[in-house]
Design a protein around this motif. Sequence first.
Motif, PDB file in Angstrom:
ATOM      1  N   SER A   1      12.819   0.824  -0.112  1.00  0.00           N
ATOM      2  CA  SER A   1      11.764   1.816  -0.571  1.00  0.00           C
ATOM      3  C   SER A   1      10.803   0.892  -1.207  1.00  0.00           C
ATOM      4  O   SER A   1      11.324   0.070  -2.059  1.00  0.00           O
ATOM      5  N   PHE A   2       9.660   1.373  -1.172  1.00  0.00           N
ATOM      6  CA  PHE A   2       8.426   0.348  -1.591  1.00  0.00           C
ATOM      7  C   PHE A   2       7.636   1.146  -2.544  1.00  0.00           C
ATOM      8  O   PHE A   2       7.005   2.259  -2.407  1.00  0.00           O
ATOM      9  N   ASN A   3       7.286   0.233  -3.753  1.00  0.00           N
ATOM     10  CA  ASN A   3       5.789   0.351  -4.777  1.00  0.00           C
ATOM     11  C   ASN A   3       5.287  -0.811  -4.906  1.00  0.00           C
ATOM     12  O   ASN A   3       6.076  -1.640  -5.309  1.00  0.00           O
ATOM     13  N   ALA A   4       4.116  -1.223  -4.610  1.00  0.00           N
ATOM     14  CA  ALA A   4       3.440  -2.641  -4.403  1.00  0.00           C
ATOM     15  C   ALA A   4       3.681  -3.123  -5.963  1.00  0.00           C
ATOM     16  O   ALA A   4       4.368  -4.479  -5.952  1.00  0.00           O
ATOM     17  N   GLN A   5       3.529  -2.650  -7.077  1.00  0.00           N
ATOM     18  CA  GLN A   5       3.801  -3.030  -8.247  1.00  0.00           C
ATOM     19  C   GLN A   5       5.080  -3.518  -8.739  1.00  0.00           C
ATOM     20  O   GLN A   5       5.122  -4.322  -9.533  1.00  0.00           O
TER      21      GLN A   5
END
Lengths: 336, 336
Positions: free
Chosen positions: A118-122
Amino acid sequence: MIKVGINGYGTIGKRVADAVSCQDDMEVIGVVKTKPDFISKMATKRYKIYTTKTENIAEFKNKGLNVEGTIEDLLDGIDVVVDASPEGVGAKNKVMYEKHNVKAVFQGGEKHELTGISFNAQSNYRDALNKDYVRVVSCNTTGLCRTLKTIDDVAGIKKVNATIIRRATDPGDPKKGPINAIEPVLKIPSHHGIDVKTVLYDLDISTMAVKVPTTLMHLHAITVDMIDKKTDLDDIVRALDKARRIILINGSDGLTSTAEIMEYARDLGRRRGDLFEIAVWKDGMNIRDGVLYYYQAIHQESDVVPENIDAIRAIMGMEDAEKSMDLTDKSLGIMK
Amino acid sequence: MIKVGINGYGTIGKRVADAVSCQDDMEVIGVVKTKPDFISKMATKRYKIYTTKTENIAEFKNKGLNVEGTIEDLLDGIDVVVDASPEGVGAKNKVMYEKHNVKAVFQGGEKHELTGISFNAQSNYRDALNKDYVRVVSCNTTGLCRTLKTIDDVAGIKKVNATIIRRATDPGDPKKGPINAIEPVLKIPSHHGIDVKTVLYDLDISTMAVKVPTTLMHLHAITVDMIDKKTDLDDIVRALDKARRIILINGSDGLTSTAEIMEYARDLGRRRGDLFEIAVWKDGMNIRDGVLYYYQAIHQESDVVPENIDAIRAIMGMEDAEKSMDLTDKSLGIMK
């Protein structure tokens, strides 16, 4: 040039399509629509349209809308598909993406297990590098990750409790409610906190949530028990002010509610009046006995849009997270 | 027979008048209204009306409404006045009550300092015994005191954090908003937690609050760090189930939001569809690592009504708190 297809052209899909169009290293090959409604009509002015199955093509033609082919035709001509189909449908689509050897970015409505990442850029851009499938977390989870990651970096986090006050539905939807009630999510902890841990792996967080009769934004009331008890408000404000995709606002400037924040966003002149940034009230924060309290507002329709762009670059192998986010933020006019 | 006057016949005043009428040991001598509107018209069918100043009397007569005199006339014939005038006006009225040697019960819109004693029957009835002036805390504070006192008695409370999701205005008010926004109370902690400490003196509590577009009820999302870490959910449920003026409800019975709770209250057949009890979701509770999470809903128009009745008895010298609450609860049909 990364060739991108968008499967689903609703709230998120149409925004991601427009954002992809703004990137110098990407192009939209086509978007997938099921029905020839007004949204399809609008889409034909900007994009090539594909549909979910051959039987639908005649329906589009009858309405005078040109269709290039089915989604399977689109998949043969692209590197990445952004799956912005309704909740749970992405899981079914994955089989098709595998068959066509196309990488895919899914949305937060899908389960973490679908992609395993799962992805969150920061927060964890590099964990998605060169992966075939990645899931961009939901609007609420994205908002929580952005500010909590920043706070964790400056003060360390022992424990988070948050109440999510959710908008009932999006502004363009006349069907759902409630129109005069508050509806709690009775399962405690609510899924929001659990979802944050798919990105910020070691965070101790519990969330409760209620649905309320508004369409504009979600709002979070957040309590953070900090490890470094010497942290003061200035430290937190400075860190949030520097962090990407977060803006500090003040009630004293007349930004007293989600209504005024979205009015401000419309005045910014962005397409659809979007606010990609998480709005945190600078004059709505306090620290008591080492516990930080703050409010943030989330534009549920758009905050995940920049994350989708970065997710595409991560799975296509761009190693430098900061460079990707720089490109995304500049292209979308994200403020800092 | 305790002779009671009601100054202010709005949301709270009219309900307190009706509740006083139901008591065997009290009678309503008169109610005070400023304007001859439809509410005054309704009031004349049940009560003698007084008005705030001599100049108003003609206005009432012109509308065919009989007025007995001014508030000063009323004060000469009563033992206690329940001040249900708008927020802050009670403080100005107190001088007049002192002049006429009349005891007074004020509402939560006034400051604690006005009376020095704030009141919740289950928490501190005896502290108000024989006092001249007492303040019944607000609807939200009343709800918090009822459940937190119960939980403190069974498990001990180390620390409470709560988010108050407030209704925008009452159902009969067409003027106030927001109608499509979430508006946080930027001052942290919000006054609600501070107010609880005027009743539960040693409680460590912080609250945040938001206003949302609904009229029916407030809702609280509450986090309680318990001292006795061995406390389990059954202990809490059993205590709340036994406690006065609290009802346990279940989402699984279809009570999923404040709308259904108020529909249930209307079906109970009480005047105005009131719900004097605090509704706590039994299937919306959890304990994790010694921290209790629960939701409760507050009928802001009526939960303080039984407290006003008990406050009258306390300042008039009835020593037995349980007896007073028994009389009040029986007369109002409060469930247990």
